[in-house]
Motif scaffolding. Sequence first.
Motif, PDB file in Angstrom:
ATOM      1  N   VAL A  87      -0.785   2.295   6.144  1.00  0.00           N
ATOM      2  CA  VAL A  87      -2.009   2.357   6.379  1.00  0.00           C
ATOM      3  C   VAL A  87      -2.920   1.994   5.105  1.00  0.00           C
ATOM      4  O   VAL A  87      -3.831   1.004   5.508  1.00  0.00           O
ATOM      5  N   THR A  88      -2.440   2.285   3.846  1.00  0.00           N
ATOM      6  CA  THR A  88      -3.209   1.708   2.568  1.00  0.00           C
ATOM      7  C   THR A  88      -3.074   0.525   2.506  1.00  0.00           C
ATOM      8  O   THR A  88      -3.978  -0.315   2.208  1.00  0.00           O
ATOM      9  N   THR A  89      -2.001  -0.140   2.777  1.00  0.00           N
ATOM     10  CA  THR A  89      -1.746  -1.588   2.790  1.00  0.00           C
ATOM     11  C   THR A  89      -2.521  -2.442   3.594  1.00  0.00           C
ATOM     12  O   THR A  89      -2.756  -3.446   3.231  1.00  0.00           O
ATOM     13  N   ILE A  90      -2.694  -1.951   4.827  1.00  0.00           N
ATOM     14  CA  ILE A  90      -3.582  -2.718   5.762  1.00  0.00           C
ATOM     15  C   ILE A  90      -5.121  -2.225   5.434  1.00  0.00           C
ATOM     16  O   ILE A  90      -5.775  -3.352   5.307  1.00  0.00           O
ATOM     17  N   ALA A  91      -5.339  -1.074   5.323  1.00  0.00           N
ATOM     18  CA  ALA A  91      -6.813  -1.001   5.016  1.00  0.00           C
ATOM     19  C   ALA A  91      -7.592  -1.301   3.565  1.00  0.00           C
ATOM     20  O   ALA A  91      -8.469  -1.860   3.737  1.00  0.00           O
ATOM     21  N   LYS A  92      -6.720  -1.289   2.545  1.00  0.00           N
ATOM     22  CA  LYS A  92      -7.390  -1.209   1.052  1.00  0.00           C
ATOM     23  C   LYS A  92      -7.849  -2.723   1.163  1.00  0.00           C
ATOM     24  O   LYS A  92      -8.996  -2.969   0.310  1.00  0.00           O
ATOM     25  N   PRO A  93      -6.951  -3.627   1.676  1.00  0.00           N
ATOM     26  CA  PRO A  93      -7.672  -5.203   1.472  1.00  0.00           C
ATOM     27  C   PRO A  93      -8.912  -5.654   1.983  1.00  0.00           C
ATOM     28  O   PRO A  93      -9.418  -6.568   1.768  1.00  0.00           O
ATOM     29  N   LEU A  94      -9.130  -4.462   2.953  1.00  0.00           N
ATOM     30  CA  LEU A  94     -10.329  -4.945   4.008  1.00  0.00           C
ATOM     31  C   LEU A  94     -11.501  -4.192   3.420  1.00  0.00           C
ATOM     32  O   LEU A  94     -12.817  -4.552   3.605  1.00  0.00           O
ATOM     33  N   LEU A  95     -11.620  -3.444   2.143  1.00  0.00           N
ATOM     34  CA  LEU A  95     -12.730  -2.887   1.696  1.00  0.00           C
ATOM     35  C   LEU A  95     -13.638  -3.612   1.047  1.00  0.00           C
ATOM     36  O   LEU A  95     -15.190  -3.811   1.387  1.00  0.00           O
ATOM     37  N   MET A  96     -13.477  -4.551  -0.010  1.00  0.00           N
ATOM     38  CA  MET A  96     -14.433  -5.359  -0.326  1.00  0.00           C
ATOM     39  C   MET A  96     -14.922  -6.435   0.261  1.00  0.00           C
ATOM     40  O   MET A  96     -16.197  -6.651   0.270  1.00  0.00           O
ATOM     41  N   PRO A  97     -14.185  -7.038   1.409  1.00  0.00           N
ATOM     42  CA  PRO A  97     -14.766  -8.017   2.248  1.00  0.00           C
ATOM     43  C   PRO A  97     -15.975  -7.278   3.121  1.00  0.00           C
ATOM     44  O   PRO A  97     -16.828  -8.042   3.301  1.00  0.00           O
ATOM     45  N   LEU A  98     -15.615  -6.261   3.516  1.00  0.00           N
ATOM     46  CA  LEU A  98     -16.497  -5.362   4.394  1.00  0.00           C
ATOM     47  C   LEU A  98     -17.917  -5.295   3.426  1.00  0.00           C
ATOM     48  O   LEU A  98     -19.016  -5.346   4.278  1.00  0.00           O
TER      49      LEU A  98
END
Length: 227
Positions: A23-34
């Motif tokens: 979950v963290t591997t998928i979700a964390k890289p999405l934070l700053m782009p969002l």
Amino acid sequence: MLSAYAIVSVVTVLGYLASATVVTTIAKPLLMPLLAAFLISASPRPFTRMVRIVLAALAFSWVGDVALLAKDLSDVEWLFLVGLGAFFVAQVLYIVAFAPVIRASSPPRPPYWALGYVLYGAVIVGFAGPDLGELLLPVAVYAVAICTMGIVAAGVNTYTALGAGLFIISDSLIVLGFDVTDILTLAENVQRFLVMGTYTLAQGLLVVGVVVAQRGIWREAPEPAAT
């Protein structure tokens, strides 16, 4: 778009609490782009200098996020320095973005209480120093940058002040990682939960503060002269 950032932030934070690596591997890289997408959508064109610089800060924050995530997954120690360096650049960019607002204020200074970040940073680095080893110098340099960012951000508006304060708390928990678990009897997953919870809220508040500050600047902008 801000709601999407909030949702992914909650997923990421809870993923760390549950030690759900996938979950963290998928979700964390999405934070700053969002978060960058929200800032772009909330900012009229042409982008102001502050928006452009903060977008660059978010880009370097993304590099830091990915580097630290990769370090956790691979246990390659030098990736920590990559992440630290990326976040150092992000803090410098935040300083550069916020400093003109401070200079334009009357009187041109941040609130006096923000100077307490200098003492706070010195205490944290001094306390963690014996466990940092060869990381002491880069961590100390980073501490100077983020504490300066906290001082400058405190003079922009309430959102940036709160965001900077939470950013400093989040990074303090990382620096104290060698000691905080024993002192507070925290499990590693709880510590990471606190780090990511304060970090995601900090970045969100900083960007919301930028949007609020920009609206103030737009309202005060002079009308173009008639031709």
